[in-house]
Design a protein around this motif. Sequence first.
Motif, PDB file in Angstrom:
ATOM      1  N   ALA A   1       0.845  -1.184   0.000  1.00  0.00           N
ATOM      2  CA  ALA A   1       0.000   0.000   0.000  1.00  0.00           C
ATOM      3  C   ALA A   1       0.887   1.243   0.000  1.00  0.00           C
ATOM      4  N   ASN A   2       0.304   2.421   0.193  1.00  0.00           N
ATOM      5  CA  ASN A   2       1.090   3.636   0.321  1.00  0.00           C
ATOM      6  C   ASN A   2       2.002   3.554   1.549  1.00  0.00           C
ATOM      7  N   ILE A   3       3.059   4.375   1.554  1.00  0.00           N
ATOM      8  CA  ILE A   3       3.977   4.399   2.694  1.00  0.00           C
ATOM      9  C   ILE A   3       3.213   4.721   3.979  1.00  0.00           C
TER      10      ILE A   3
ATOM     11  N   PHE B   1       5.103   4.060   7.338  1.00  0.00           N
ATOM     12  CA  PHE B   1       5.339   5.249   8.153  1.00  0.00           C
ATOM     13  C   PHE B   1       4.041   5.628   8.846  1.00  0.00           C
ATOM     14  N   SER B   2       4.128   5.916  10.147  1.00  0.00           N
ATOM     15  CA  SER B   2       2.987   6.442  10.890  1.00  0.00           C
ATOM     16  C   SER B   2       3.382   7.771  11.505  1.00  0.00           C
ATOM     17  N   PRO B   3       2.542   8.812  11.410  1.00  0.00           N
ATOM     18  CA  PRO B   3       2.872  10.089  12.040  1.00  0.00           C
ATOM     19  C   PRO B   3       2.893  10.000  13.559  1.00  0.00           C
ATOM     20  N   GLY B   4       2.284   8.961  14.118  1.00  0.00           N
ATOM     21  CA  GLY B   4       2.379   8.721  15.549  1.00  0.00           C
ATOM     22  C   GLY B   4       1.664   9.726  16.423  1.00  0.00           C
ATOM     23  N   TYR B   5       0.594  10.347  15.914  1.00  0.00           N
ATOM     24  CA  TYR B   5      -0.169  11.274  16.758  1.00  0.00           C
ATOM     25  C   TYR B   5      -0.727  10.499  17.953  1.00  0.00           C
ATOM     26  N   ALA B   6      -0.606  11.095  19.138  1.00  0.00           N
ATOM     27  CA  ALA B   6      -0.994  10.377  20.344  1.00  0.00           C
ATOM     28  C   ALA B   6      -2.249  10.926  21.011  1.00  0.00           C
TER      29      ALA B   6
END
Length: 468
Positions: free
Chosen positions: A196-198, A328-333
Amino acid sequence: MKKTVLTIVGILSFAAVDAQVSFGKIQNQIPRSKEGLNVFDVQKNDVPYEGISVDLGGALALQFQGLNSFNDQREGTYTAPNGALISGNAGTGGYRLNNLQNNFNLPAANLVFGAQLADGVRVNLDIYLSSRHHNETWVKGGYLQIDKLDFIKKDFLAGIMKYTTIKVGQMENNYGDSHFRRTDNGNALLNPFIEANIMDSFETEMGMEIYYNREGLVSMIGITNGKLNQGVAEFVASDPTTSAPDPNTTVSPTILAKLGYDKQLNEDLRIRITGSYNHNANMSANPWGSDRAGSRYFGVMSHQAYTYNATPVANNFDPTANASTGRFSPGYANWYTAFMINPFVKYRGLEFFGTLEFTSGGDKKGTDESRSVDQYAADLIYRFGDAEKFFVGARYNIVSGELASQTQKVNVDRFEASAGWFMTKNIVAKLAYTNQNYSDYSQTSGNSLNDLYGGSFEGIMFEAAISF
Protein backbone atom coordinates in the motif's frame (compact mmCIF):
# COMPACT_ATOMS: atom_id res chain seq x y z
CA MET A 1 -12.03 -19.78 16.63
CA LYS A 2 -11.18 -22.65 14.26
CA LYS A 3 -14.04 -24.70 15.75
CA THR A 4 -16.35 -21.72 15.22
CA VAL A 5 -15.40 -21.44 11.55
CA LEU A 6 -15.91 -25.18 10.99
CA THR A 7 -19.29 -24.99 12.69
CA ILE A 8 -20.40 -22.12 10.45
CA VAL A 9 -19.25 -23.98 7.34
CA GLY A 10 -21.20 -27.03 8.48
CA ILE A 11 -24.35 -25.00 9.05
CA LEU A 12 -24.06 -23.42 5.61
CA SER A 13 -23.57 -26.85 4.03
CA PHE A 14 -26.78 -28.16 5.59
CA ALA A 15 -28.57 -24.96 4.62
CA ALA A 16 -27.78 -25.64 0.98
CA VAL A 17 -30.33 -28.47 0.91
CA ASP A 18 -33.09 -26.07 1.92
CA ALA A 19 -34.89 -25.04 -1.26
CA GLN A 20 -35.51 -21.55 0.18
CA VAL A 21 -31.78 -20.80 0.48
CA SER A 22 -29.54 -20.15 -2.50
CA PHE A 23 -25.88 -19.26 -2.89
CA GLY A 24 -24.27 -16.21 -4.43
CA LYS A 25 -27.32 -14.07 -5.24
CA ILE A 26 -26.08 -11.04 -3.30
CA GLN A 27 -27.22 -7.49 -4.02
CA ASN A 28 -25.08 -4.34 -4.21
CA GLN A 29 -21.73 -5.98 -3.54
CA ILE A 30 -18.32 -4.97 -4.89
CA PRO A 31 -17.01 -8.03 -6.78
CA ARG A 32 -13.98 -9.74 -5.26
CA SER A 33 -12.75 -10.74 -8.73
CA LYS A 34 -11.11 -8.61 -11.46
CA GLU A 35 -14.57 -7.15 -12.05
CA GLY A 36 -14.08 -5.18 -8.83
CA LEU A 37 -11.20 -3.15 -10.28
CA ASN A 38 -11.77 0.60 -9.83
CA VAL A 39 -15.12 0.11 -8.07
CA PHE A 40 -15.09 2.60 -5.20
CA ASP A 41 -17.47 2.99 -2.27
CA VAL A 42 -20.80 1.17 -2.43
CA GLN A 43 -22.73 0.42 -5.59
CA LYS A 44 -26.31 -0.24 -6.63
CA ASN A 45 -27.06 -3.07 -9.04
CA ASP A 46 -30.12 -4.85 -10.43
CA VAL A 47 -29.62 -8.26 -8.82
CA PRO A 48 -33.18 -9.43 -8.01
CA TYR A 49 -34.11 -10.62 -4.54
CA GLU A 50 -35.11 -14.30 -4.64
CA GLY A 51 -35.13 -15.14 -0.97
CA ILE A 52 -32.30 -15.66 1.51
CA SER A 53 -28.98 -16.26 -0.23
CA VAL A 54 -25.59 -17.09 1.27
CA ASP A 55 -22.24 -15.70 0.17
CA LEU A 56 -19.04 -17.65 0.82
CA GLY A 57 -15.68 -16.50 -0.50
CA GLY A 58 -12.03 -16.18 0.27
CA ALA A 59 -8.66 -14.82 -0.73
CA LEU A 60 -5.11 -16.18 -0.65
CA ALA A 61 -1.83 -14.38 -1.35
CA LEU A 62 1.72 -15.66 -1.43
CA GLN A 63 4.88 -13.57 -1.88
CA PHE A 64 8.48 -14.34 -2.68
CA GLN A 65 10.68 -11.59 -1.23
CA GLY A 66 14.12 -10.54 -2.41
CA LEU A 67 14.81 -7.29 -0.52
CA ASN A 68 17.97 -5.91 1.09
CA SER A 69 18.26 -3.12 3.70
CA PHE A 70 21.01 -0.52 4.18
CA ASN A 71 21.74 2.46 6.43
CA ASP A 72 24.58 4.79 7.40
CA GLN A 73 25.22 3.32 10.85
CA ARG A 74 28.63 1.66 11.17
CA GLU A 75 29.29 -1.90 12.24
CA GLY A 76 31.54 -2.87 15.14
CA THR A 77 32.41 -1.04 18.35
CA TYR A 78 32.55 2.75 18.14
CA THR A 79 31.46 5.96 19.86
CA ALA A 80 28.32 7.61 18.46
CA PRO A 81 28.15 11.44 18.05
CA ASN A 82 26.25 11.70 21.33
CA GLY A 83 29.06 9.91 23.17
CA ALA A 84 27.30 6.56 23.51
CA LEU A 85 29.44 3.44 23.19
CA ILE A 86 28.05 0.97 20.65
CA SER A 87 29.35 -2.61 20.69
CA GLY A 88 28.45 -6.13 19.65
CA ASN A 89 26.15 -8.33 21.74
CA ALA A 90 26.18 -12.14 21.89
CA GLY A 91 28.69 -12.40 19.06
CA THR A 92 26.79 -10.31 16.50
CA GLY A 93 29.92 -8.34 15.61
CA GLY A 94 28.41 -4.98 16.54
CA TYR A 95 25.38 -3.08 15.34
CA ARG A 96 24.12 -4.11 11.92
CA LEU A 97 20.87 -4.52 10.06
CA ASN A 98 19.45 -8.00 9.65
CA ASN A 99 20.43 -9.79 6.48
CA LEU A 100 17.28 -10.99 4.70
CA GLN A 101 17.10 -14.22 2.73
CA ASN A 102 15.46 -14.47 -0.66
CA ASN A 103 12.53 -16.68 0.24
CA PHE A 104 8.76 -16.94 0.70
CA ASN A 105 6.85 -14.90 3.26
CA LEU A 106 4.07 -16.25 5.46
CA PRO A 107 1.04 -16.75 3.15
CA ALA A 108 -1.98 -14.56 3.93
CA ALA A 109 -5.57 -15.81 3.78
CA ASN A 110 -9.04 -14.29 4.21
CA LEU A 111 -12.48 -15.84 4.53
CA VAL A 112 -15.71 -13.98 3.78
CA PHE A 113 -19.21 -14.93 4.92
CA GLY A 114 -22.29 -13.02 3.92
CA ALA A 115 -26.02 -13.35 3.43
CA GLN A 116 -28.82 -11.56 1.63
CA LEU A 117 -31.37 -11.41 4.44
CA ALA A 118 -34.10 -9.39 2.74
CA ASP A 119 -34.61 -7.28 -0.36
CA GLY A 120 -31.97 -4.56 -0.04
CA VAL A 121 -30.55 -5.88 3.24
CA ARG A 122 -27.37 -7.94 3.50
CA VAL A 123 -24.78 -8.80 6.14
CA ASN A 124 -21.03 -9.29 5.72
CA LEU A 125 -18.43 -10.97 7.95
CA ASP A 126 -14.69 -10.77 7.20
CA ILE A 127 -12.20 -13.19 8.77
CA TYR A 128 -8.40 -13.26 8.60
CA LEU A 129 -7.32 -16.90 8.60
CA SER A 130 -3.60 -16.10 8.59
CA SER A 131 -1.77 -12.78 8.66
CA ARG A 132 1.66 -11.42 9.47
CA HIS A 133 0.56 -9.59 12.62
CA HIS A 134 -1.80 -12.35 13.83
CA ASN A 135 -0.88 -15.81 12.58
CA GLU A 136 -4.04 -17.26 14.11
CA THR A 137 -7.62 -16.93 12.87
CA TRP A 138 -9.46 -13.80 14.00
CA VAL A 139 -12.33 -11.60 12.87
CA LYS A 140 -11.62 -8.37 10.99
CA GLY A 141 -15.22 -7.15 11.33
CA GLY A 142 -18.79 -7.41 10.18
CA TYR A 143 -21.50 -5.02 9.10
CA LEU A 144 -25.10 -4.72 7.93
CA GLN A 145 -25.72 -2.94 4.61
CA ILE A 146 -29.18 -1.48 3.96
CA ASP A 147 -30.13 -0.36 0.45
CA LYS A 148 -33.92 -0.54 0.85
CA LEU A 149 -36.31 0.05 3.76
CA ASP A 150 -38.96 -2.37 2.56
CA PHE A 151 -38.68 -4.24 5.88
CA ILE A 152 -40.46 -1.23 7.42
CA LYS A 153 -43.05 -0.88 4.68
CA LYS A 154 -43.08 -1.75 0.99
CA ASP A 155 -41.35 1.07 -0.98
CA PHE A 156 -40.77 3.08 2.21
CA LEU A 157 -38.73 6.16 1.19
CA ALA A 158 -38.04 4.40 -2.12
CA GLY A 159 -37.21 7.67 -3.90
CA ILE A 160 -34.44 8.42 -1.40
CA MET A 161 -33.17 4.86 -0.96
CA LYS A 162 -32.74 4.51 -4.72
CA TYR A 163 -29.54 6.51 -4.24
CA THR A 164 -28.83 5.91 -0.54
CA THR A 165 -26.95 3.16 1.32
CA ILE A 166 -26.57 2.73 5.09
CA LYS A 167 -23.78 0.62 6.60
CA VAL A 168 -23.68 -0.23 10.31
CA GLY A 169 -21.17 -2.37 12.22
CA GLN A 170 -17.48 -2.97 12.89
CA MET A 171 -16.02 -2.14 9.50
CA GLU A 172 -13.27 -0.52 7.49
CA ASN A 173 -13.44 3.27 7.83
CA ASN A 174 -14.13 4.83 4.43
CA TYR A 175 -11.46 7.49 4.54
CA GLY A 176 -10.18 8.38 1.07
CA ASP A 177 -10.14 6.20 -2.03
CA SER A 178 -6.68 4.66 -1.70
CA HIS A 179 -7.90 1.92 0.67
CA PHE A 180 -9.99 0.46 -2.17
CA ARG A 181 -6.76 -0.23 -4.11
CA ARG A 182 -4.65 -1.44 -1.19
CA THR A 183 -3.90 -5.03 -0.25
CA ASP A 184 -6.04 -6.27 2.63
CA ASN A 185 -4.11 -9.25 3.97
CA GLY A 186 -4.98 -12.12 1.60
CA ASN A 187 -7.09 -9.89 -0.63
CA ALA A 188 -4.42 -8.62 -3.05
CA LEU A 189 -6.15 -9.09 -6.41
CA LEU A 190 -7.15 -5.44 -6.93
CA ASN A 191 -3.80 -3.89 -5.97
CA PRO A 192 -1.56 -3.45 -9.04
CA PHE A 193 1.44 -3.28 -6.68
CA ILE A 194 2.72 -5.39 -3.78
CA GLU A 195 2.28 -2.87 -0.93
CA ALA A 196 0.00 0.00 0.00
CA ASN A 197 1.09 3.64 0.32
CA ILE A 198 3.98 4.40 2.69
CA MET A 199 1.53 6.11 5.09
CA ASP A 200 -1.19 3.48 4.91
CA SER A 201 -4.61 4.77 5.96
CA PHE A 202 -6.61 1.82 7.25
CA GLU A 203 -8.69 1.22 10.38
CA THR A 204 -11.72 -0.75 11.50
CA GLU A 205 -14.05 0.81 14.08
CA MET A 206 -17.65 0.43 15.27
CA GLY A 207 -19.88 2.95 13.54
CA MET A 208 -22.27 3.98 10.77
CA GLU A 209 -21.80 5.40 7.27
CA ILE A 210 -24.51 6.90 5.06
CA TYR A 211 -23.94 7.22 1.31
CA TYR A 212 -25.81 9.23 -1.29
CA ASN A 213 -24.54 8.65 -4.84
CA ARG A 214 -26.50 10.06 -7.77
CA GLU A 215 -25.66 10.95 -11.38
CA GLY A 216 -21.96 11.46 -10.73
CA LEU A 217 -22.30 12.83 -7.20
CA VAL A 218 -20.32 10.87 -4.61
CA SER A 219 -21.05 11.62 -0.95
CA MET A 220 -20.69 9.94 2.43
CA ILE A 221 -20.96 10.96 6.08
CA GLY A 222 -19.90 8.65 8.88
CA ILE A 223 -19.28 8.44 12.60
CA THR A 224 -17.58 5.77 14.72
CA ASN A 225 -16.87 5.31 18.41
CA GLY A 226 -13.16 5.93 17.77
CA LYS A 227 -12.03 2.52 19.08
CA LEU A 228 -10.14 -0.21 17.28
CA ASN A 229 -10.53 -2.55 20.26
CA GLN A 230 -14.10 -2.59 21.52
CA GLY A 231 -15.01 -2.68 25.20
CA VAL A 232 -16.99 -1.02 27.98
CA ALA A 233 -14.20 -0.62 30.54
CA GLU A 234 -14.04 2.71 32.32
CA PHE A 235 -11.59 5.18 30.78
CA VAL A 236 -9.11 6.13 33.48
CA ALA A 237 -7.14 9.29 32.75
CA SER A 238 -3.38 9.33 33.12
CA ASP A 239 -1.84 11.18 36.04
CA PRO A 240 -1.01 14.82 35.21
CA THR A 241 2.64 15.58 34.56
CA THR A 242 4.64 18.75 33.90
CA SER A 243 4.69 18.07 30.16
CA ALA A 244 1.04 16.91 30.05
CA PRO A 245 -0.87 18.66 32.84
CA ASP A 246 -4.28 18.07 31.25
CA PRO A 247 -4.53 14.38 30.19
CA ASN A 248 -7.45 13.02 28.21
CA THR A 249 -10.48 11.94 30.20
CA THR A 250 -12.43 10.34 27.34
CA VAL A 251 -12.23 8.83 23.86
CA SER A 252 -13.97 10.88 21.18
CA PRO A 253 -15.86 9.63 18.12
CA THR A 254 -14.21 9.63 14.71
CA ILE A 255 -15.92 11.88 12.13
CA LEU A 256 -15.68 10.86 8.47
CA ALA A 257 -16.90 12.56 5.30
CA LYS A 258 -16.40 12.23 1.55
CA LEU A 259 -17.56 14.35 -1.38
CA GLY A 260 -16.72 13.93 -5.04
CA TYR A 261 -17.60 13.41 -8.68
CA ASP A 262 -17.41 10.18 -10.67
CA LYS A 263 -18.56 9.94 -14.26
CA GLN A 264 -18.02 7.73 -17.30
CA LEU A 265 -17.96 10.57 -19.83
CA ASN A 266 -17.88 8.28 -22.85
CA GLU A 267 -16.90 4.74 -23.80
CA ASP A 268 -13.19 5.52 -23.39
CA LEU A 269 -12.95 8.10 -20.62
CA ARG A 270 -13.84 8.01 -16.92
CA ILE A 271 -13.02 10.79 -14.46
CA ARG A 272 -13.32 10.67 -10.68
CA ILE A 273 -12.15 13.01 -7.97
CA THR A 274 -13.00 12.89 -4.27
CA GLY A 275 -12.08 14.78 -1.12
CA SER A 276 -12.23 13.06 2.27
CA TYR A 277 -12.15 14.23 5.89
CA ASN A 278 -11.12 12.28 9.00
CA HIS A 279 -10.98 13.74 12.54
CA ASN A 280 -10.75 12.58 16.14
CA ALA A 281 -10.39 15.00 19.08
CA ASN A 282 -9.36 12.44 21.77
CA MET A 283 -8.01 9.43 19.98
CA SER A 284 -7.77 5.81 21.04
CA ALA A 285 -6.56 4.26 17.76
CA ASN A 286 -4.33 5.57 14.98
CA PRO A 287 -5.61 5.32 11.38
CA TRP A 288 -2.01 5.00 10.08
CA GLY A 289 -1.00 2.25 12.48
CA SER A 290 -4.07 0.05 12.93
CA ASP A 291 -3.70 -2.51 10.15
CA ARG A 292 -3.53 -5.79 12.06
CA ALA A 293 -2.45 -7.70 8.95
CA GLY A 294 0.96 -5.97 8.62
CA SER A 295 3.03 -4.83 5.66
CA ARG A 296 4.33 -6.95 2.78
CA TYR A 297 7.97 -5.95 3.38
CA PHE A 298 9.01 -8.49 6.04
CA GLY A 299 11.96 -7.49 8.23
CA VAL A 300 13.25 -4.52 6.26
CA MET A 301 15.20 -1.92 8.29
CA SER A 302 15.42 -4.21 11.34
CA HIS A 303 18.59 -4.82 13.35
CA GLN A 304 20.55 -7.62 14.97
CA ALA A 305 21.04 -7.57 18.75
CA TYR A 306 23.72 -5.14 20.01
CA THR A 307 24.79 -3.19 23.10
CA TYR A 308 24.21 0.55 23.51
CA ASN A 309 26.13 2.12 26.42
CA ALA A 310 26.35 -1.27 28.14
CA THR A 311 22.59 -1.81 27.69
CA PRO A 312 21.45 -4.76 25.51
CA VAL A 313 19.16 -3.91 22.59
CA ALA A 314 17.21 -6.90 21.28
CA ASN A 315 16.88 -8.07 17.69
CA ASN A 316 13.67 -6.47 16.34
CA PHE A 317 13.12 -8.65 13.27
CA ASP A 318 10.03 -10.42 14.71
CA PRO A 319 7.39 -10.26 11.91
CA THR A 320 4.51 -10.24 14.40
CA ALA A 321 5.73 -7.73 16.97
CA ASN A 322 7.31 -5.51 14.30
CA ALA A 323 4.62 -5.92 11.65
CA SER A 324 4.70 -2.51 9.96
CA THR A 325 8.26 -2.50 8.56
CA GLY A 326 8.48 -0.31 5.46
CA ARG A 327 5.52 1.85 6.46
CA PHE A 328 5.34 5.25 8.15
CA SER A 329 2.99 6.44 10.89
CA PRO A 330 2.87 10.09 12.04
CA GLY A 331 2.38 8.72 15.55
CA TYR A 332 -0.17 11.27 16.76
CA ALA A 333 -0.99 10.38 20.34
CA ASN A 334 -3.86 12.70 21.24
CA TRP A 335 -5.80 14.11 18.28
CA TYR A 336 -5.59 14.35 14.50
CA THR A 337 -7.28 15.97 11.52
CA ALA A 338 -6.69 14.61 8.01
CA PHE A 339 -7.76 15.47 4.49
CA MET A 340 -7.24 13.26 1.44
CA ILE A 341 -7.78 14.13 -2.22
CA ASN A 342 -7.87 11.30 -4.77
CA PRO A 343 -8.02 12.02 -8.52
CA PHE A 344 -8.63 9.06 -10.84
CA VAL A 345 -8.63 9.12 -14.63
CA LYS A 346 -9.00 6.11 -16.91
CA TYR A 347 -8.68 6.50 -20.68
CA ARG A 348 -9.01 3.15 -22.44
CA GLY A 349 -6.23 1.01 -20.91
CA LEU A 350 -4.34 3.87 -19.29
CA GLU A 351 -5.25 4.86 -15.73
CA PHE A 352 -3.90 7.39 -13.26
CA PHE A 353 -4.61 7.38 -9.54
CA GLY A 354 -3.30 10.01 -7.14
CA THR A 355 -3.20 10.57 -3.39
CA LEU A 356 -2.70 13.95 -1.75
CA GLU A 357 -2.97 13.62 2.03
CA PHE A 358 -2.58 16.43 4.55
CA THR A 359 -2.55 15.57 8.24
CA SER A 360 -1.98 17.40 11.51
CA GLY A 361 -2.19 16.33 15.12
CA GLY A 362 -0.85 16.54 18.64
CA ASP A 363 0.52 14.35 21.37
CA LYS A 364 -0.59 16.03 24.61
CA LYS A 365 -3.95 17.62 25.28
CA GLY A 366 -3.71 21.40 25.23
CA THR A 367 0.04 21.58 25.89
CA ASP A 368 1.84 21.05 22.60
CA GLU A 369 1.79 22.63 19.18
CA SER A 370 0.39 20.53 16.40
CA ARG A 371 2.67 18.58 14.08
CA SER A 372 1.98 17.98 10.41
CA VAL A 373 2.77 15.17 7.99
CA ASP A 374 1.87 15.19 4.29
CA GLN A 375 1.82 12.41 1.69
CA TYR A 376 1.81 12.46 -2.11
CA ALA A 377 1.49 9.42 -4.35
CA ALA A 378 0.95 8.92 -8.08
CA ASP A 379 0.16 5.60 -9.81
CA LEU A 380 0.27 5.18 -13.57
CA ILE A 381 -1.04 1.85 -14.87
CA TYR A 382 -1.41 0.59 -18.43
CA ARG A 383 -3.69 -2.41 -18.94
CA PHE A 384 -3.62 -4.26 -22.24
CA GLY A 385 -4.39 -7.53 -23.97
CA ASP A 386 -7.68 -9.39 -24.20
CA ALA A 387 -9.98 -8.00 -21.46
CA GLU A 388 -6.97 -6.02 -20.18
CA LYS A 389 -5.55 -9.11 -18.51
CA PHE A 390 -1.98 -7.76 -18.57
CA PHE A 391 -0.71 -4.60 -16.92
CA VAL A 392 2.45 -2.62 -16.23
CA GLY A 393 2.70 0.28 -13.86
CA ALA A 394 4.76 2.56 -11.68
CA ARG A 395 4.13 4.45 -8.44
CA TYR A 396 6.10 7.25 -6.81
CA ASN A 397 5.25 8.00 -3.18
CA ILE A 398 6.61 10.72 -0.85
CA VAL A 399 5.95 11.32 2.86
CA SER A 400 7.32 14.40 4.60
CA GLY A 401 6.66 15.70 8.09
CA GLU A 402 7.46 16.15 11.74
CA LEU A 403 7.90 13.42 14.33
CA ALA A 404 7.56 13.84 18.08
CA SER A 405 11.00 12.27 18.57
CA GLN A 406 13.00 14.88 16.64
CA THR A 407 12.78 18.55 15.71
CA GLN A 408 13.60 18.47 11.99
CA LYS A 409 11.31 17.08 9.34
CA VAL A 410 11.92 13.59 7.99
CA ASN A 411 11.32 12.37 4.45
CA VAL A 412 10.54 8.95 3.03
CA ASP A 413 10.18 8.19 -0.68
CA ARG A 414 9.42 5.02 -2.58
CA PHE A 415 9.51 4.05 -6.24
CA GLU A 416 7.77 0.84 -7.23
CA ALA A 417 7.47 -0.65 -10.72
CA SER A 418 5.12 -3.55 -11.33
CA ALA A 419 3.98 -5.95 -14.04
CA GLY A 420 1.08 -8.37 -13.77
CA TRP A 421 -1.02 -11.01 -15.49
CA PHE A 422 -4.62 -11.94 -14.69
CA MET A 423 -4.51 -15.63 -15.49
CA THR A 424 -8.27 -15.67 -14.89
CA LYS A 425 -10.54 -13.03 -13.38
CA ASN A 426 -9.83 -14.61 -9.97
CA ILE A 427 -6.05 -15.21 -10.23
CA VAL A 428 -3.27 -12.66 -10.67
CA ALA A 429 0.53 -12.91 -10.71
CA LYS A 430 2.64 -9.80 -10.05
CA LEU A 431 6.34 -8.98 -10.20
CA ALA A 432 7.54 -5.70 -8.69
CA TYR A 433 10.76 -3.76 -8.04
CA THR A 434 10.85 -1.46 -4.99
CA ASN A 435 13.33 1.20 -3.86
CA GLN A 436 12.56 3.09 -0.64
CA ASN A 437 14.74 5.77 0.99
CA TYR A 438 14.78 7.52 4.38
CA SER A 439 16.36 10.94 4.86
CA ASP A 440 16.88 13.44 7.70
CA TYR A 441 16.37 10.86 10.46
CA SER A 442 18.54 11.33 13.57
CA GLN A 443 21.30 8.81 14.25
CA THR A 444 19.93 7.86 17.66
CA SER A 445 16.39 7.27 18.88
CA GLY A 446 15.91 7.13 22.64
CA ASN A 447 18.29 4.54 24.11
CA SER A 448 19.24 2.91 20.80
CA LEU A 449 20.53 3.61 17.35
CA ASN A 450 17.99 4.65 14.71
CA ASP A 451 17.68 1.96 12.05
CA LEU A 452 16.31 4.55 9.58
CA TYR A 453 19.36 6.84 9.78
CA GLY A 454 20.44 7.18 6.13
CA GLY A 455 18.31 4.11 5.48
CA SER A 456 17.07 2.44 2.33
CA PHE A 457 15.87 -0.92 1.05
CA GLU A 458 15.41 -2.27 -2.44
CA GLY A 459 14.81 -5.43 -4.40
CA ILE A 460 12.16 -7.46 -6.14
CA MET A 461 9.04 -9.24 -4.99
CA PHE A 462 6.74 -11.73 -6.65
CA GLU A 463 3.14 -12.23 -5.57
CA ALA A 464 0.42 -14.65 -6.60
CA ALA A 465 -3.09 -13.86 -5.39
CA ILE A 466 -6.44 -15.63 -5.64
CA SER A 467 -9.82 -14.12 -4.71
CA PHE A 468 -13.29 -15.58 -5.19
